[in-house]
Scaffold this motif. Structure first.
Motif, short mmCIF file in Angstrom:
data_model
loop_
_atom_site.label_atom_id
_atom_site.label_comp_id
_atom_site.label_asym_id
_atom_site.label_seq_id
_atom_site.Cartn_x
_atom_site.Cartn_y
_atom_site.Cartn_z
N ILE A 90 0.83 -1.21 0.00
CA ILE A 90 0.00 0.00 0.00
C ILE A 90 0.86 1.25 0.00
O ILE A 90 1.72 1.45 0.88
CB ILE A 90 -0.94 0.01 1.22
N ARG A 91 0.63 2.12 -1.00
CA ARG A 91 1.37 3.37 -1.09
C ARG A 91 0.84 4.35 -0.04
O ARG A 91 -0.38 4.54 0.07
CB ARG A 91 1.22 3.97 -2.48
N ILE A 92 1.73 4.98 0.70
CA ILE A 92 1.29 5.79 1.84
C ILE A 92 1.56 7.28 1.67
O ILE A 92 1.27 8.07 2.57
CB ILE A 92 1.95 5.31 3.15
N ASN A 93 2.08 7.70 0.49
CA ASN A 93 2.36 9.12 0.29
C ASN A 93 1.07 9.93 0.44
O ASN A 93 0.07 9.61 -0.20
CB ASN A 93 2.93 9.36 -1.10
N GLY A 94 1.10 10.96 1.26
CA GLY A 94 -0.08 11.80 1.44
C GLY A 94 -0.95 11.37 2.62
O GLY A 94 -1.81 12.13 3.04
N LEU A 95 -0.73 10.16 3.13
CA LEU A 95 -1.48 9.74 4.31
C LEU A 95 -0.87 10.39 5.56
O LEU A 95 0.30 10.77 5.57
CB LEU A 95 -1.46 8.22 4.47
N VAL A 96 -1.66 10.49 6.62
CA VAL A 96 -1.15 11.06 7.87
C VAL A 96 -0.66 9.91 8.77
O VAL A 96 -1.09 8.77 8.62
CB VAL A 96 -2.21 11.93 8.58
N ASP A 97 0.25 10.23 9.69
CA ASP A 97 0.92 9.18 10.46
C ASP A 97 -0.05 8.23 11.19
O ASP A 97 0.18 7.03 11.18
CB ASP A 97 1.93 9.79 11.45
N PRO A 98 -1.13 8.72 11.81
CA PRO A 98 -2.04 7.75 12.44
C PRO A 98 -2.66 6.77 11.43
O PRO A 98 -2.89 5.59 11.77
CB PRO A 98 -3.12 8.65 13.09
N GLN A 99 -2.91 7.22 10.19
CA GLN A 99 -3.40 6.30 9.15
C GLN A 99 -2.32 5.27 8.82
O GLN A 99 -2.62 4.08 8.61
CB GLN A 99 -3.73 7.07 7.86
N ILE A 100 -1.08 5.72 8.75
CA ILE A 100 0.03 4.82 8.41
C ILE A 100 0.24 3.80 9.52
O ILE A 100 0.45 2.61 9.26
CB ILE A 100 1.31 5.65 8.14
N LEU A 101 0.13 4.25 10.78
CA LEU A 101 0.25 3.31 11.90
C LEU A 101 -0.86 2.27 11.85
O LEU A 101 -0.63 1.09 12.13
CB LEU A 101 0.23 4.07 13.23
N ALA A 102 -2.06 2.69 11.48
CA ALA A 102 -3.18 1.73 11.37
C ALA A 102 -2.87 0.70 10.29
O ALA A 102 -3.14 -0.50 10.47
CB ALA A 102 -4.47 2.47 11.08
N LEU A 103 -2.30 1.14 9.16
CA LEU A 103 -1.93 0.20 8.09
C LEU A 103 -0.83 -0.75 8.55
O LEU A 103 -0.84 -1.94 8.22
CB LEU A 103 -1.45 0.97 6.85
N MET A 104 0.12 -0.22 9.34
CA MET A 104 1.20 -1.09 9.86
C MET A 104 0.62 -2.16 10.79
O MET A 104 1.04 -3.31 10.74
CB MET A 104 2.23 -0.24 10.61
#
Ligand SMILES: [Mg+2]
Length: 227
Positions: free
Chosen positions: A49-63
């Protein structure tokens, strides 16, 4: 005029240690290291999943998803609290810090010198963003900032940034991804997009102005002539 800058790919480049710090913070809490990779040209990924433009809490949820764990808010907050110290630790151990992109410091200084209010509206967690900006030479340059700690998307971050505008004052969002363009549009403000991140002009067509970099004199002119 109030000018709200995205950080990664806009003001500076080289966020590998940031992604690594968040992945290691996930590992510290749930015991598994999520699969991440990032490249300034191609973009950043959690798994596929490409994460450019997402905010860190969204990225942590994906992780957390990637390691098979539920992304409940309390766990995300706990990991977010560990990520800032982990980021500073990685830098102290020699991880390359982010570096300012061409023209970025000069543009921020020129805007402030011309009477604009300058701030950041970023997907970074505050603890990471402040460290990153200082390391890249932006310490003390911004009048205000909106970070992602309390938000689950970029539109909400930009809305918090826009609250720093006086009634009737013009606002610009400056960013490098379609998510910055969309967040600016959703908040009814003007958008300057730069192609210094992982996206080209054909992917940023919704912006009012697209520039090759913040060193482009057209960028400064567009913002100052809009007041
Ligand atoms: Mg960016």
């Amino acid at each position: 005029v109030l000018v709200l800058f995205d950080i990664d790919g806009t003001l500076l480049s080289g966020a590998d240690a940031h992604l690594q710090a968040m992945a290691e913070a996930v590992q510290m809490v749930v015991g598994h290291l999520p699969p991440v990779c990032s490249d300034d040209e191609v973009g950043a990924y959690v798994g596929e999943i490409r994460i450019n433009g997402l905010v860190d809490p969204q990225i942590l949820a994906l992780m957390l998803d990637a390691v098979g764990t539920t992304d409940d808010p309390a766990t995300v907050r706990r990991i977010a609290g560990l990520a800032g110290p982990r980021y500073r630790d990685l830098l102290q151990r020699g991880a390359p810090p982010a570096t300012a992109l061409p023209g970025a410091v000069a543009l921020v200084e020129a805007l402030a010198g011309a009477g604009a209010k300058v701030g950041v509206a970023t997907g970074n967690l505050r603890s990471i963003g402040v460290t990153k900006l200082a390391a890249a030479g932006f310490a003390g340059l911004f009048h205000c900032g909106a970070f992602s700690d309390a938000h689950r998307d970029r539109t909400a971050v930009v809305a918090e940034g826009c609250a720093h505008a006086r009634p009737g004052e013009g606002v610009w969002v400056v960013g490098d991804t379609p998510a910055d363009v969309a967040a600016g549009r959703a908040n009814g403000v003007q958008v300057l997009a730069v192609t210094t991140g992982a996206y080209g002009p054909e992917e940023l067509t919704g912006a009012d102005v697209v520039a090759d970099s913040l060193a482009d004199v057209g960028a400064l002119r567009a913002i100052l002539s809009s007041r």
